[in-house]
Enzyme design. Structure first.
Site, PDB file in Angstrom:
ATOM      1  N   GLN A  62       0.887  -0.870   0.193  1.00 50.79           N
ATOM      2  CA  GLN A  62       0.709   0.224   0.281  1.00 50.79           C
ATOM      3  C   GLN A  62       0.771   1.159   0.550  1.00 50.79           C
ATOM      4  O   GLN A  62       0.597   2.374  -0.014  1.00 50.79           O
ATOM      5  CB  GLN A  62      -1.124   0.117   1.598  1.00 50.79           C
ATOM      6  CG  GLN A  62      -0.200   0.552   2.820  1.00 50.79           C
ATOM      7  CD  GLN A  62      -1.143   0.047   3.956  1.00 50.79           C
ATOM      8  OE1 GLN A  62      -1.607  -1.519   4.363  1.00 50.79           O
ATOM      9  NE2 GLN A  62      -0.948   1.330   4.218  1.00 50.79           N
ATOM     10  N   CYS A  68      -5.327   0.255   3.513  1.00 53.61           N
ATOM     11  CA  CYS A  68      -5.036  -1.669   3.903  1.00 53.61           C
ATOM     12  C   CYS A  68      -6.224  -2.199   4.345  1.00 53.61           C
ATOM     13  O   CYS A  68      -6.173  -3.442   4.057  1.00 53.61           O
ATOM     14  CB  CYS A  68      -4.231  -1.506   5.481  1.00 53.61           C
ATOM     15  SG  CYS A  68      -5.191   0.019   6.517  1.00 53.61           S
ATOM     16  N   HIS A 356      -5.084  -0.612  11.130  1.00 57.76           N
ATOM     17  CA  HIS A 356      -4.572  -1.676  10.379  1.00 57.76           C
ATOM     18  C   HIS A 356      -5.942  -2.435  10.176  1.00 57.76           C
ATOM     19  O   HIS A 356      -6.334  -2.949  10.808  1.00 57.76           O
ATOM     20  CB  HIS A 356      -3.216  -1.534  10.268  1.00 57.76           C
ATOM     21  CG  HIS A 356      -2.867  -2.642   9.520  1.00 57.76           C
ATOM     22  ND1 HIS A 356      -2.755  -1.635   8.262  1.00 57.76           N
ATOM     23  CD2 HIS A 356      -2.180  -3.471   8.730  1.00 57.76           C
ATOM     24  CE1 HIS A 356      -2.129  -2.391   7.670  1.00 57.76           C
ATOM     25  NE2 HIS A 356      -1.383  -3.485   7.969  1.00 57.76           N
ATOM     26  N   ASN A 378       0.098  -8.676   5.238  1.00 54.86           N
ATOM     27  CA  ASN A 378       0.106  -7.120   5.515  1.00 54.86           C
ATOM     28  C   ASN A 378       0.333  -7.126   3.822  1.00 54.86           C
ATOM     29  O   ASN A 378       0.000  -8.146   3.673  1.00 54.86           O
ATOM     30  CB  ASN A 378       0.862  -7.034   6.057  1.00 54.86           C
ATOM     31  CG  ASN A 378       1.093  -5.873   7.529  1.00 54.86           C
ATOM     32  OD1 ASN A 378      -0.234  -5.820   6.753  1.00 54.86           O
ATOM     33  ND2 ASN A 378       2.055  -5.575   7.716  1.00 54.86           N
TER      34      ASN A 378
END
Length: 437
Positions: A62, A68, A356, A378
């Protein structure tokens, strides 16, 4: 009490005469606090081995943006596309929903001002503090997907502003606050604001299109799969979603764990002023205890499906090593400091909230089927951590700092489905469950 010189001198001497503290002082001032207190044992205690391991697809990035929640949602989709269409790798365009989210959030902001023009000062200041931002929640990305569809990254690639969003947000919010004054002044003067709002939205659209690029309404796309077969597509983003993603978003619900006294378990909640697309479904959560929360996530992964989840990623997080674990840093041995505030206390006192969103891509289970650690996909690129961009979260860390998952309705009990479907309690705009990942 007043801080006297004598009292402060006592504190000074207590520190200066403690050889352990002086050793920590040397290490921390040279290397930084967390580097000095990093626990070597946390690495050995959290090895990346999982009894359920759903994907090792290359992670996305990102970059310097707060997208996110979009990345996490599209990562859950792209795994399906990669598997179903036998691709080596594939990414959906993260810039495409970003454009429409900015556009829709601007309209949402205008509507809140117009519909609530007599709101109290605290609510008005809350709206004006951040008219829009990069972050969001699951139901908000659903609203974008259902209205605008998706497209491959190759058809609408990243721009400078989508990858590094500070300038875009700074000037869009500057424009929106100016527009807020124009709209509220018009409302107070008894004027029809419809034409004014349309002209303001044209200005917003022009700004976004010039900054992010005008999204295509139709596009062509082609790829060869692992069998060297050529697959072609020509159509709209919504048609692309229906053909390649084909996930019924109505089948998914948001589950939270908020163990605070004001939010009894097995009840549904929404948050005032929280949303992005006017007319879309409300942002809605079902609150359950943490044991049930984890069982639902495990059940979905046992059926081969990854899980979107929201957490407070900055809490005892070792980004360099890719570890989310309570034993990452040893404050107690080094400084006699112990952090004892529980999850409810951290929420109530502003110490923690969801910051997040990522993807649960695996879990390790003991002989009784209970989770011991989790594989986390992630969206910080392959160089974050030591596992090609994947992180390891201990089960204890998940208990303390994970707040939201998205699971299929068929995994819920009849009682849970009824509780989710019931009229939700409306939380205040600044409630921590309204935080945007």
């Amino acid at each position: 009490m007043t801080l006297t010189n004598d009292f402060t001198q006592k504190l000074y001497e207590n520190f200066a005469e403690n050889p352990k503290f002086r050793a920590v002082e040397n290490a921390a001032t040279k290397n930084g606090l967390l580097n000095a207190l990093e626990a070597r044992s946390s690495h050995a205690n959290n090895l990346p081995e999982f009894s359920i391991d759903l994907t090792s697809d290359p992670v996305t990035n990102q970059k310097q943006s707060g997208r996110c929640w979009m990345f996490a949602a599209m990562n859950t989709f792209r795994h399906k596309v990669i598997n179903n269409f036998k691709l080596e790798n594939f990414e959906l365009s993260q810039a495409y929903p970003y454009f429409w989210d900015k556009y829709e959030k601007s309209n949402w902001f205008f509507e809140q001002l117009i519909e609530n023009s007599e709101m109290d000062d605290r609510r008005l200041k809350f709206l004006l503090q951040t008219p829009q931002q990069d972050g969001g929640q699951w139901d908000m990305i659903v609203a974008i997907f259902e209205k605008y569809g998706v497209m491959p990254k190759a058809a609408y690639p990243e721009s400078s502003a989508s990858s590094t969003s500070r300038e875009l947000n700074q000037y869009l919010n500057k424009l929106l606050r100016q527009d807020a004054q124009l709209l509220l002044d018009a409302v107070k003067a008894g004027k029809d604001v419809a034409a004014l709002k349309e002209s303001l939205l044209q200005e917003i659209f022009n700004f976004l299109a010039a900054t992010l690029g005008l999204p295509p309404q139709e596009f062509d796309f082609a790829f060869r799969n692992k069998d060297k077969e050529l697959v072609k597509f020509s159509g709209t983003p919504k048609e692309f979603y229906d053909q390649f993603v084909a996930v019924d978003l109505d089948n998914y619900v948001s589950i939270i764990n908020a163990p605070t006294a004001d939010k009894p378990y097995n009840k549904s909640y929404t948050v005032e002023f929280l949303g992005n697309v006017v007319g879309a479904r409300d942002v809605k959560h079902l609150n359950v205890d943490m044991s049930r929360f984890k069982k639902l996530a495990i059940a979905q992964m046992q059926q081969g499906e990854t899980v979107w989840f929201g957490c407070d990623v900055g809490q005892v997080s070792n980004r360099k090593s890719g570890l989310l674990t309570l034993d990452a840093y040893d404050f107690e041995t080094a400084l006699d400091i112990e952090f004892t505030q529980d999850k409810a206390g951290r929420l109530d006192y502003g110490e923690s909230l969801m910051t997040h969103a990522m993807v649960l891509a695996g879990v390790d289970l003991d002989e009784n089927g209970n989770s011991t650690q989790w594989k986390v996909e992630n969206s910080w690129g392959k160089d974050a951590g030591e596992f090609n961009g994947y992180f390891v979260a201990s089960d204890a860390w998940m208990d303390e700092y994970t707040y939201q998952i998205v699971v299929r309705k068929d995994l819920l009990t009849e009682e849970e489905l009824a509780a989710y479907a019931a009229e939700p309690q409306v939380l205040l705009p600044w409630d921590p469950m309204g935080a945007l990942a």
